[in-house]
Every structure is written in C-alpha cells, then in structure tokens.
Design a protein around this motif. Structure first.
Motif, PDB file in Angstrom:
ATOM      1  N   SER A 109       0.846  -1.180   0.000  1.00  0.00           N
ATOM      2  CA  SER A 109       0.000   0.000   0.000  1.00  0.00           C
ATOM      3  C   SER A 109       0.894   1.246   0.000  1.00  0.00           C
ATOM      4  O   SER A 109       1.903   1.292   0.694  1.00  0.00           O
ATOM      5  CB  SER A 109      -0.914   0.007   1.223  1.00  0.00           C
ATOM      6  OG  SER A 109      -0.136   0.088   2.391  1.00  0.00           O
ATOM      7  N   SER A 110       0.525   2.240  -0.773  1.00  0.00           N
ATOM      8  CA  SER A 110       1.349   3.447  -0.858  1.00  0.00           C
ATOM      9  C   SER A 110       0.816   4.475   0.127  1.00  0.00           C
ATOM     10  O   SER A 110       0.032   5.338  -0.220  1.00  0.00           O
ATOM     11  CB  SER A 110       1.360   4.011  -2.274  1.00  0.00           C
ATOM     12  OG  SER A 110       0.074   4.462  -2.592  1.00  0.00           O
ATOM     13  N   SER A 111       1.269   4.361   1.344  1.00  0.00           N
ATOM     14  CA  SER A 111       0.862   5.342   2.350  1.00  0.00           C
ATOM     15  C   SER A 111       2.050   6.234   2.663  1.00  0.00           C
ATOM     16  O   SER A 111       3.187   5.792   2.699  1.00  0.00           O
ATOM     17  CB  SER A 111       0.383   4.635   3.618  1.00  0.00           C
ATOM     18  OG  SER A 111       1.458   3.927   4.197  1.00  0.00           O
ATOM     19  N   ALA A 112       1.774   7.501   2.865  1.00  0.00           N
ATOM     20  CA  ALA A 112       2.830   8.454   3.180  1.00  0.00           C
ATOM     21  C   ALA A 112       3.130   8.367   4.669  1.00  0.00           C
ATOM     22  O   ALA A 112       2.240   8.440   5.510  1.00  0.00           O
ATOM     23  CB  ALA A 112       2.397   9.853   2.814  1.00  0.00           C
ATOM     24  N   SER A 113       4.432   8.227   4.967  1.00  0.00           N
ATOM     25  CA  SER A 113       4.812   8.146   6.376  1.00  0.00           C
ATOM     26  C   SER A 113       5.064   9.544   6.925  1.00  0.00           C
ATOM     27  O   SER A 113       5.244  10.504   6.175  1.00  0.00           O
ATOM     28  CB  SER A 113       6.065   7.281   6.523  1.00  0.00           C
ATOM     29  OG  SER A 113       7.140   7.908   5.869  1.00  0.00           O
ATOM     30  N   ALA A 114       5.108   9.660   8.239  1.00  0.00           N
ATOM     31  CA  ALA A 114       5.332  10.953   8.879  1.00  0.00           C
ATOM     32  C   ALA A 114       6.745  11.455   8.605  1.00  0.00           C
ATOM     33  O   ALA A 114       6.985  12.661   8.532  1.00  0.00           O
ATOM     34  CB  ALA A 114       5.079  10.838  10.376  1.00  0.00           C
ATOM     35  N   GLY A 115       7.691  10.544   8.439  1.00  0.00           N
ATOM     36  CA  GLY A 115       9.085  10.927   8.181  1.00  0.00           C
ATOM     37  C   GLY A 115       9.239  11.719   6.900  1.00  0.00           C
ATOM     38  O   GLY A 115      10.037  12.652   6.812  1.00  0.00           O
ATOM     39  N   LYS A 116       8.451  11.363   5.906  1.00  0.00           N
ATOM     40  CA  LYS A 116       8.499  12.072   4.621  1.00  0.00           C
ATOM     41  C   LYS A 116       8.091  13.529   4.817  1.00  0.00           C
ATOM     42  O   LYS A 116       8.753  14.445   4.322  1.00  0.00           O
ATOM     43  CB  LYS A 116       7.566  11.367   3.654  1.00  0.00           C
ATOM     44  CG  LYS A 116       7.538  11.928   2.262  1.00  0.00           C
ATOM     45  CD  LYS A 116       6.612  11.084   1.398  1.00  0.00           C
ATOM     46  CE  LYS A 116       6.554  11.532  -0.018  1.00  0.00           C
ATOM     47  NZ  LYS A 116       5.625  10.716  -0.813  1.00  0.00           N
ATOM     48  N   TYR A 117       7.018  13.768   5.557  1.00  0.00           N
ATOM     49  CA  TYR A 117       6.551  15.136   5.786  1.00  0.00           C
ATOM     50  C   TYR A 117       7.495  15.922   6.692  1.00  0.00           C
ATOM     51  O   TYR A 117       7.694  17.123   6.509  1.00  0.00           O
ATOM     52  CB  TYR A 117       5.137  15.115   6.369  1.00  0.00           C
ATOM     53  CG  TYR A 117       4.118  14.623   5.365  1.00  0.00           C
ATOM     54  CD1 TYR A 117       3.835  15.362   4.229  1.00  0.00           C
ATOM     55  CD2 TYR A 117       3.462  13.419   5.550  1.00  0.00           C
ATOM     56  CE1 TYR A 117       2.920  14.914   3.297  1.00  0.00           C
ATOM     57  CE2 TYR A 117       2.543  12.961   4.626  1.00  0.00           C
ATOM     58  CZ  TYR A 117       2.270  13.715   3.503  1.00  0.00           C
ATOM     59  OH  TYR A 117       1.362  13.267   2.589  1.00  0.00           O
ATOM     60  N   ILE A 118       8.099  15.251   7.652  1.00  0.00           N
ATOM     61  CA  ILE A 118       9.072  15.918   8.523  1.00  0.00           C
ATOM     62  C   ILE A 118      10.285  16.356   7.703  1.00  0.00           C
ATOM     63  O   ILE A 118      10.786  17.476   7.850  1.00  0.00           O
ATOM     64  CB  ILE A 118       9.489  15.008   9.694  1.00  0.00           C
ATOM     65  CG1 ILE A 118       8.290  14.825  10.648  1.00  0.00           C
ATOM     66  CG2 ILE A 118      10.685  15.579  10.440  1.00  0.00           C
ATOM     67  CD1 ILE A 118       8.535  13.800  11.736  1.00  0.00           C
ATOM     68  N   ALA A 119      10.759  15.475   6.824  1.00  0.00           N
ATOM     69  CA  ALA A 119      11.909  15.812   5.976  1.00  0.00           C
ATOM     70  C   ALA A 119      11.585  17.001   5.068  1.00  0.00           C
ATOM     71  O   ALA A 119      12.398  17.906   4.893  1.00  0.00           O
ATOM     72  CB  ALA A 119      12.326  14.607   5.147  1.00  0.00           C
ATOM     73  N   ILE A 120      10.401  17.014   4.508  1.00  0.00           N
ATOM     74  CA  ILE A 120       9.999  18.141   3.652  1.00  0.00           C
ATOM     75  C   ILE A 120       9.926  19.421   4.472  1.00  0.00           C
ATOM     76  O   ILE A 120      10.385  20.486   4.045  1.00  0.00           O
ATOM     77  CB  ILE A 120       8.649  17.850   2.961  1.00  0.00           C
ATOM     78  CG1 ILE A 120       8.835  16.749   1.916  1.00  0.00           C
ATOM     79  CG2 ILE A 120       8.082  19.103   2.311  1.00  0.00           C
ATOM     80  CD1 ILE A 120       7.535  16.261   1.292  1.00  0.00           C
TER      81      ILE A 120
END
Length: 160
Positions: free
Chosen positions: A119-130
């Motif tokens: 499943s392609s779910s966005a993790s919190a780490g991706k948003y923190i990095a952005i």
C-alpha cells in the motif's frame, strides 16, 4: 557749420572715452570681487566641505567592509565548503561502492515490490523531511535578504 559739427564730434568723442574709462574701472572692480569670492570659496571648501566628505566616505567604507566581512564572506565560505564536501563525498571510493550496494538493494526491493504490491501510504518521516527542507530554505533566504538589504546607517548625518 563744419566747425560746430567738429566741436560736437569732439564732445561725443570725449564722452565715449569717459564712458570707456568708467567701464574699465567697473570691470576691474568686478574682477577684484570675483577673485575675492574665489578665495573665499576655496577656504570654505578646504575647511568645511572636504572634512565632511572624508568623514562620510570613511564611515560608509567602514560600514560596507564590516557588512561584507561579517555577513557576506561567511555565507560564501559556507556555501563553498558545503559544495566541496559534496564533491569530495562523490569522489570517495567508499561512497561509490555504497551507492552501488544501495542500487543493488533497491533493485532487489523493486523486484520484491513487483511481486507483492504494498500500500502506498505516506509516512510521517516524509513530511518531517519536507518541513525541515523548507525551513532550511527559508533560513538561507532570510540570511541572503539580511545580507543584501539596504541599510539606513549608510547615510551621513549633518553635524551641527
């Protein structure tokens, strides 16, 4: 009548010579006034204008030098240092070997991913990095703006 015209002509000639003499005196006096004004202007320039210009120039030069040394050069040195460290890391053999290993692992993971789609779910780490990236970009933009903005301290105030 010729004699009368002659005396009138002599009188006119005498008046013209008197007028010429008066004009020469006026011009001589005007020349004297201009010389005195020129001397006074030179005195005022050397005693008042030159020191103010020198003070203002020194103040502006000092402020500009301080701004460049304290703000611009460290920013440039930091950017150059970061660029050189990235270049050194790219040239390092260990980094290239690590990149190859990561590519192999990614290729293996891609093969596994194709076998079982996740499943392609966005993790919190991706948003923190952005978020961190955007904050860093805003910080760099603010530093550049502070470095190159016009400063009111560069104006020289009138001394009373």
């Amino acid at each position: 009548m010729a004699r009368k015209k002659m005396t009138e002509a002599e009188a006119l000639k005498a008046q013209a010579e008197a007028l010429l003499h008066e004009q020469q005196q006026v011009l001589a006096h005007a020349g004297s006034v201009v010389r005195q004004a020129s001397r006074e202007l030179g005195r005022v320039t050397s005693e008042e204008v030159v020191p103010r210009v020198v003070r203002g120039t020194r103040t502006a030069a000092t402020t500009t030098r301080d701004k460049i040394v304290d703000d611009v050069l460290p920013s440039i040195a930091s950017a150059i240092g970061s660029t050189l460290s990235v270049i050194d890391a790219a040239r390092d053999k260990r980094a290239s070997e690590l990149t190859k290993q990561v590519a192999k692992l990614a290729a293996g993971k891609a093969a596994v991913s194709k076998a079982a789609p996740a499943s392609s779910s966005a993790s919190a780490g991706k948003y923190i990095a952005i978020g961190i990236g955007v904050a860093a970009l805003l910080g760099v933009g603010y530093v550049v703006w502070q470095t190159f903005r016009a400063d009111d301290e560069l104006w020289v105030s009138e001394d009373e």
